[in-house]
Design a protein around this motif. Structure first.
Motif, short mmCIF file in Angstrom:
data_model
loop_
_atom_site.label_atom_id
_atom_site.label_comp_id
_atom_site.label_asym_id
_atom_site.label_seq_id
_atom_site.Cartn_x
_atom_site.Cartn_y
_atom_site.Cartn_z
N ASP A 1 10.22 3.04 -13.92
CA ASP A 1 10.10 1.57 -13.89
C ASP A 1 11.38 0.90 -13.39
N PHE A 2 12.45 1.66 -13.27
CA PHE A 2 13.73 1.11 -12.80
C PHE A 2 14.31 2.10 -11.79
N GLY A 3 15.21 1.60 -10.96
CA GLY A 3 15.95 2.49 -10.07
C GLY A 3 15.18 2.93 -8.84
N GLN A 4 15.85 3.72 -8.04
CA GLN A 4 15.29 4.22 -6.79
C GLN A 4 14.45 5.48 -7.04
N PRO A 5 13.76 5.99 -6.01
CA PRO A 5 12.93 7.18 -6.21
C PRO A 5 13.69 8.39 -6.73
N LEU A 6 12.95 9.25 -7.45
CA LEU A 6 13.50 10.47 -8.02
C LEU A 6 13.36 11.66 -7.07
N LEU A 7 12.51 11.51 -6.08
CA LEU A 7 12.26 12.56 -5.09
C LEU A 7 12.41 11.99 -3.69
N LYS B 1 -3.47 20.45 -20.97
CA LYS B 1 -4.68 19.74 -20.56
C LYS B 1 -4.33 18.35 -20.04
N ARG B 2 -5.31 17.70 -19.43
CA ARG B 2 -5.12 16.33 -18.96
C ARG B 2 -4.68 15.43 -20.11
N LYS B 3 -3.83 14.46 -19.79
CA LYS B 3 -3.46 13.37 -20.70
C LYS B 3 -2.69 13.85 -21.93
N THR B 4 -1.96 14.97 -21.82
CA THR B 4 -1.20 15.47 -22.97
C THR B 4 0.27 15.01 -22.96
N ILE B 5 0.68 14.33 -21.87
CA ILE B 5 2.06 13.83 -21.74
C ILE B 5 1.99 12.32 -21.53
N PRO B 6 2.85 11.54 -22.20
CA PRO B 6 2.82 10.08 -22.02
C PRO B 6 3.10 9.67 -20.57
N PRO B 7 2.74 8.43 -20.20
CA PRO B 7 3.04 7.95 -18.85
C PRO B 7 4.54 7.99 -18.58
N PHE B 8 4.92 8.27 -17.33
CA PHE B 8 6.33 8.24 -16.93
C PHE B 8 6.75 6.85 -16.47
N THR B 9 5.78 6.02 -16.14
CA THR B 9 6.06 4.62 -15.80
C THR B 9 4.94 3.76 -16.37
N ILE B 10 5.30 2.56 -16.81
CA ILE B 10 4.33 1.68 -17.45
C ILE B 10 4.07 0.44 -16.62
#
Length: 254
Positions: A189-195, A28-37
């Motif tokens: 929050d750090f580094g270059q894009p993942l995709l 469901k929505r909102k079941t995983i923490p944010p990947f960036t803050i």
């Protein structure tokens, strides 16, 4: 052949004989923490619910492909679904141990560039590099898939990757009929894009010999690229006609 886009990278390949689920993030929505803050708003994931027609589509699934172990590709709800229905899983040999420990039924493992029999055709594991620069090391191993079933169009699921020599080799030498590309330009929050950045997405679509399906959009808080931005960029380069950018729950027939 039908491709059902569920949400993010979760999709279902449906033929007369087989219904193959790819990367089940089914929570469901909102079941995983944010990947960036800090870089983007710290919203919990997924940002959107599964489409209403997903239950019907999932009820027909016969097999599951898993590209890698990140929670936006297989979450707790995805694991429960696969366990409860005893769905046979196909994955990279590097992920087998972790998935078996989670109680999943892994029936086949793949090595990079080693074609194997799969259903009534074959499947090949393709290397995927999940990010530009040092961040790719932190993301761990990822595998794309080239699926060639009898009497069906061939499908290249490039998975979470930047544009690499491996991607180019598949597009230019193996010439898939349908190529699926992750377009959210995810960043931590750090580094270059993942995709892939937009210029690499455009290169991918340009080189793809057949149709392209764009996914990994508008479902996670670290993926800023929108469907509209992608559509605009593709249109500006004359590439929109060969690319599908499906909404969640949309089915595309090939």
């Amino acid at each position: 052949m039908k491709l059902h886009h569920l949400r993010n990278a979760s999709l279902v390949i449906e033929t007369e004989k087989h219904v193959i689920l790819v990367d089940p993030m089914l929570g469901k929505r909102k079941t995983i923490p944010p990947f960036t803050i800090f870089r983007y708003k710290p919203k919990r994931n997924p940002l959107v619910a599964l489409p209403k027609n997903s239950r019907d589509i999932l009820s027909r699934v016969t097999h599951c492909l898993i590209t890698h172990l990140h929670p936006d590709h297989i979450d707790k709800a995805g694991e429960v679904f696969l366990r409860r229905k005893s769905i046979p899983v196909i994955c990279s040999s590097k992920d087998e141990k972790a998935l078996v420990q989670r109680g999943l039924s892994v029936i086949q493992t793949l090595e990079y560039w080693d074609p194997q029999k799969f259903l009534d055709g074959k499947i090949t594991g393709i290397p995927a590099i999940h990010g530009y620069g040092f961040v790719a090391k932190l993301m761990g191993n990822v595998m794309g898939f080239l699926i060639e079933l009898a009497d069906q169009k061939s499908i290249y699921i490039s998975s979470d990757t930047i544009f690499t020599e491996h991607v180019e080799k598949v597009l230019t030498q193996l010439k898939p009929d349908i190529s699926i590309v992750a377009c959210g330009t995810a960043r931590l929050d750090f580094g270059q894009p993942l995709l892939m950045r937009m210029d690499d997405i455009l290169k991918f679509v340009t080189l793809a010999p057949g149709k392209v399906l764009a996914n990994h959009l508008e479902a996670l808080n670290h993926c800023p690229t929108t469907r509209l931005q992608l559509r605009t960029a593709l249109a500006d380069h004359g590439l929109l006609s060969k690319t599908s950018i499906p909404n969640d729950g949309e089915c595309i027939e090939y």
